[in-house]
Design a protein around this motif. Structure first.
Motif, PDB file in Angstrom:
ATOM      1  N   UNK A  60      12.667 -35.659  30.755  1.00 37.82           N
ATOM      2  CA  UNK A  60      11.783 -36.481  30.253  1.00 37.82           C
ATOM      3  C   UNK A  60      12.482 -38.077  29.998  1.00 37.82           C
ATOM      4  N   UNK A  64       9.354 -39.937  25.824  1.00 39.28           N
ATOM      5  CA  UNK A  64       9.087 -38.626  25.528  1.00 39.28           C
ATOM      6  C   UNK A  64       8.166 -38.427  26.540  1.00 39.28           C
TER       7      UNK A  64
ATOM      8  N   UNK B  27      16.846 -23.950  30.090  1.00 34.67           N
ATOM      9  CA  UNK B  27      16.717 -25.288  29.563  1.00 34.67           C
ATOM     10  C   UNK B  27      17.955 -25.751  28.899  1.00 34.67           C
ATOM     11  N   UNK B  28      18.320 -26.880  28.714  1.00 31.25           N
ATOM     12  CA  UNK B  28      19.268 -27.393  27.982  1.00 31.25           C
ATOM     13  C   UNK B  28      18.684 -27.577  26.306  1.00 31.25           C
ATOM     14  N   UNK B  30      18.477 -29.964  24.401  1.00 30.67           N
ATOM     15  CA  UNK B  30      17.366 -31.228  24.334  1.00 30.67           C
ATOM     16  C   UNK B  30      16.181 -30.898  25.064  1.00 30.67           C
ATOM     17  N   UNK B  31      16.230 -30.284  26.406  1.00 24.52           N
ATOM     18  CA  UNK B  31      14.853 -29.699  27.025  1.00 24.52           C
ATOM     19  C   UNK B  31      14.175 -28.867  26.233  1.00 24.52           C
ATOM     20  N   UNK B  34      12.606 -30.929  23.318  1.00 26.50           N
ATOM     21  CA  UNK B  34      11.421 -32.032  23.873  1.00 26.50           C
ATOM     22  C   UNK B  34      10.108 -31.009  24.188  1.00 26.50           C
ATOM     23  N   UNK B  37       8.595 -30.057  20.743  1.00 26.00           N
ATOM     24  CA  UNK B  37       8.100 -31.416  20.002  1.00 26.00           C
ATOM     25  C   UNK B  37       6.965 -31.965  20.975  1.00 26.00           C
ATOM     26  N   UNK B  38       6.837 -31.861  22.115  1.00 26.91           N
ATOM     27  CA  UNK B  38       5.900 -32.182  23.013  1.00 26.91           C
ATOM     28  C   UNK B  38       4.454 -31.471  22.692  1.00 26.91           C
ATOM     29  N   UNK B  75      17.691 -36.928  21.535  1.00 28.25           N
ATOM     30  CA  UNK B  75      17.383 -37.220  22.599  1.00 28.25           C
ATOM     31  C   UNK B  75      16.606 -35.848  23.005  1.00 28.25           C
ATOM     32  N   UNK B  76      15.310 -35.848  22.891  1.00 29.69           N
ATOM     33  CA  UNK B  76      14.568 -34.735  23.176  1.00 29.69           C
ATOM     34  C   UNK B  76      13.530 -34.603  22.043  1.00 29.69           C
ATOM     35  N   UNK B  77      14.058 -34.911  20.985  1.00 31.59           N
ATOM     36  CA  UNK B  77      13.228 -34.786  19.557  1.00 31.59           C
ATOM     37  C   UNK B  77      12.441 -35.979  19.272  1.00 31.59           C
ATOM     38  N   UNK B  78      12.772 -37.015  20.178  1.00 29.26           N
ATOM     39  CA  UNK B  78      12.019 -38.123  20.065  1.00 29.26           C
ATOM     40  C   UNK B  78      12.775 -39.100  19.075  1.00 29.26           C
TER      41      UNK B  78
END
Lengths: 154, 392
Positions: A60, A64, B27-28, B30-31, B34, B37-38, B75-78
Motif C-alpha cells: 500500500x 492507504x 503478511x507482515x 504492517x500489512x 493495513x 484498517x482498510x 505505517x499500515x494503520x494510517x
C-alpha cells in the motif's frame, strides 16, 4: 549503591536472565515476497499509487490505497550519505564504509545501501548503480545487492 | 443516574474490520494492520482522508520481534501526517484501544479515530512462551522456572475450589465458544467438540489442558469511531460507546484474589456508571467476556456482574449463555474459537458486539433482541481490566 563502583557484578547477590527466544523468523509479507523474487532476478521494485511512485515497494502507499508493484530503474542518485569509521563495539574498521540514502528521479523515498566509493569522492548528487551478487548466491534479501558503485562515465 | 464525567462529544462506532486469525500468516504486521484498517474504513464508507487521529494497540514488542512496534505499525494503520498514540496494557490492550479512541473523540480533540489492534506472534521461535516467561519478577519468581500457564492454573484451581466448579463445568465454555466460532469466517480454532474431548486433551499445567486454552495467533482488527455529528451523517445505525472502564489490581499476583477478578469488577462499575447501567445482569443483552482460557469466561461473567459470584457455571449448564440463551456470551466464538492475536482479539470482541447490535452478525446473530452490550479484556501482569459498554 551503584554496581559500577564494584569491580565485578558477581560481588553482589543477583539473578541472571536471558530471553528464551532463540530467534525471530520474519516473513517478508505479501509485497515483500514479490520484491524478494525480483531481487533474485536482479530487479528493484517500487510501488505505484495513482500518479505517485514510492520506494521501497509495499502493498500500500502512505495514503492507504492499494498499490501496484513496478520495477524501478536508475540512475540512482545519492541524496545523503555518511561515512562509518567504527563498528558497534567501538572497534576501528579496516577501511571506512560509505552508507547512502539513494533515490531515483520521479520517485518518493528511496533505499539505504553501501556505496563502494572513495570517502573523499562521495558527494550528494553522485550517480550510482547497484552491483548484485552472482545469480546463484542471491537469496531474495536486500544484501543480494552487494553495494552501489558510481556510474562509469564513458 | 448521571454520567460521572464531562463528555464533549458522544462517541459511536461506525465501522469494523478483521483479518483472518491464523497461526502463521505470510503478511507482515504492517500489512495485517493495513488489511483490517482498510476493511473498517470501507465498512464505514470513509477513507483515511476522513480520519483525524489514529490509535494503535499491540502487546509486547517482543512478540512481533520489532522494537517500537507502535511506531512500526503506524505505517499500515494510517498513521501518516496525523496524531497517533500506541496503547499497550498486555492482554487488556484490545479493549483499551476503543477506550482510548473514545476519549480522543469524547474530549472533542478528534472527530474521527481509526483504532487498530495487531499481533503477530509467529515471529518468535521456538514459541512466544519464551517472551511471556519474562513478565515474572526476576528475583522471586523467575528462578523457579515458571511459564505463563502457572498463573492460570493456580487461578483456575482456586476458582474451582472456592466456587465448587468442576472441570466439566469449565470445559463447557470451550465447547460453546469453539462451536460458536464455526460461523465466524476469520476463525482459527472453530470445532465441534465435547466436554470429553477437553478432559482427554493433553494436560499442560494441571488443571489446564490443551483444549482449555486459546491458540497462538497472528491477526489484526480495526474499528472506526466518530463523534455524534459525524456518526449520524455516515450511518443510520451508529453503535454508541456508552461507557469505558479501566482498573489495575495489585501488580503482584500473590496479592490478588485469584478466585474473583476484582480488577474487572471495578472497571465494569466505572463503565456501567458512565452508561447509566445499574443492574447489568438485567440490562446487558449480549456480552463478549475475555476468554483466553475457558475458566476465564466464567470469571469474567461474574466480574462483569452478569451473574452472581460462583453462579456462572450453573447458568452455563442451563444454556443461559448460548446464542439462543437469555444472555449470550462470546457469540463470536471468542478467543477460544476465533483465535488470540492478543491486541487484535480484544478489538475483535468489540467488533462482534458492533455487528450484533446492528443485526449484521449473520449466522452468529443471537436469537434475542439486543440493545446493550459489554466487552472486556484482561492482561498486562494479569492485573488490568478494560471494559467497553455499547448500545444502540
Amino acid at each position: 549503591m551503584s554496581l559500577w563502583k564494584k569491580s565485578r557484578v558477581v560481588d553482589v547477590i543477583h539473578v541472571e536472565g536471558r530471553m528464551e527466544t532463540e530467534k525471530y523468523v520474519y516473513t517478508p509479507g505479501l509485497a515483500g515476497v514479490k520484491v524478494a523474487e525480483a531481487l533474485i532476478e536482479g530487479k528493484i521494485m517500487g510501488v505505484r499509487c495513482g500518479g505517485e511512485l514510492y520506494i521501497p515497494a509495499k502493498t500500500y502507499c502512505p495514503d492507504h490505497s492499494e498499490g501496484e508493484l513496478v520495477e524501478v530503474r536508475g540512475p540512482w542518485v545519492i541524496k545523503s550519505y555518511t561515512i562509518v569509521y567504527e563498528d558497534m563495539y567501538g572497534e576501528k574498521l579496516d577501511k571506512p564504509v560509505v552508507v547512502a540514502l539513494l533515490g531515483i528521479e520521479g520517485a518518493r523515498g528511496g533505499l539505504i545501501h553501501y556505496v563502494d566509493v572513495d570517502p573523499d569522492k562521495v558527494r550528494i548528487g553522485l550517480k550510482v548503480e547497484p552491483v548484485f551478487k552472482p545469480r546463484e548466491e542471491r537469496r531474495g534479501l536486500i544484501t543480494d545487492i552487494m553495494f552501489f558503485k558510481p556510474v562509469e562515465h564513458s | 443516574m448521571k454520567p460521572n464525567i464531562f463528555v464533549k462529544d458522544k462517541v459511536a462506532i461506525v465501522g469494523a474490520g478483521l483479518t483472518l486469525f491464523r497461526r502463521r500468516l505470510l503478511e507482515t504486521p504492517r500489512e495485517l494492520a493495513w488489511e483490517a484498517a482498510r476493511e473498517a474504513l470501507n465498512s464505514a464508507g470513509l477513507t483515511l482522508k476522513d480520519i483525524d487521529c489514529i490509535v494503535v494497540g499491540s502487546a509486547p514488542d517482543a512478540f512481533d520481534g520489532i522494537h517500537m512496534k507502535g511506531e512500526y505499525l503506524a505505517d499500515g494503520s494510517g498513521g501518516f501526517n496525523k496524531p497517533l498514540v500506541r496503547v499497550f496494557v498486555g492482554g487488556g490492550t484490545g479493549v483499551m484501544v476503543p477506550a482510548v479512541a473514545w476519549w480522543h473523540v469524547a474530549s472533542g480533540l478528534c472527530k474521527t479515530v481509526l483504532a487498530v489492534g495487531e499481533e503477530k506472534m509467529s515471529h518468535a521461535y521456538p514459541h512466544p512462551q519464551g517472551v511471556f516467561a519474562y513478565i515474572w519478577d526476576p528475583i522471586l519468581e523467575r528462578p523457579l522456572g515458571p511459564n505463563l500457564i502457572w498463573i492460570f492454573a493456580l487461578e483456575m484451581r482456586r476458582y474451582m475450589h472456592v466456587c465448587k466448579a468442576s472441570k466439566e463445568d469449565i470445559a463447557l465454555v470451550s465447547v460453546k465458544n469453539k462451536r460458536n466460532a464455526l460461523d465466524h469466517p476469520a476463525a482459527q480454532a472453530a470445532a465441534n467438540i465435547t466436554v470429553d474431548d477437553v478432559l482427554k486433551s493433553e494436560v499442560l499445567v494441571w488443571p489446564v489442558q490443551l483444549l482449555d486454552i486459546s491458540p497462538v495467533s497472528d491477526g489484526a482488527a480495526a474499528l472506526v469511531l466518530a463523534s455524534e455529528s459525524v456518526a449520524r451523517r455516515v450511518t443510520d445505525t451508529p453503535v454508541w460507546v456508552e461507557g469505558i472502564g479501566v482498573t489495575t489490581d495489585n501488580t503482584h499476583w500473590f496479592n490478588r484474589d485469584l478466585a474473583y477478578p476484582r480488577y474487572l469488577e471495578y472497571a465494569a462499575r466505572m463503565a456501567y456508571k458512565m452508561a447509566g447501567i445499574e443492574r447489568p445482569w438485567k440490562e446487558i443483552d449480549v456480552a463478549e467476556p475475555y476468554d483466553p482460557f475457558d475458566y476465564k469466561e466464567l470469571h469474567h461473567i461474574e466480574g462483569l456482574m452478569l451473574a452472581r459470584r460462583c453462579e456462572a457455571p450453573k447458568l452455563l449448564r442451563e444454556g443461559y449463555f448460548d446464542r439462543s440463551g437469555e444472555l449470550p456470551t462470546s457469540p463470536s466464538g471468542g478467543l477460544l474459537g476465533v483465535g488470540n492475536p492478543i491486541a487484535a482479539a480484544g478489538v475483535m470482541k468489540v467488533a462482534e458486539l458492533f455487528w450484533q447490535l446492528r443485526y449484521e452478525a449473520g449466522a452468529r446473530q443471537v436469537k434475542k433482541p439486543v440493545h446493550k452490550a459489554v466487552a472486556n479484556a484482561w492482561g498486562d501482569l494479569m492485573q488490568v481490566g478494560t471494559v467497553v459498554v455499547l448500545s444502540t
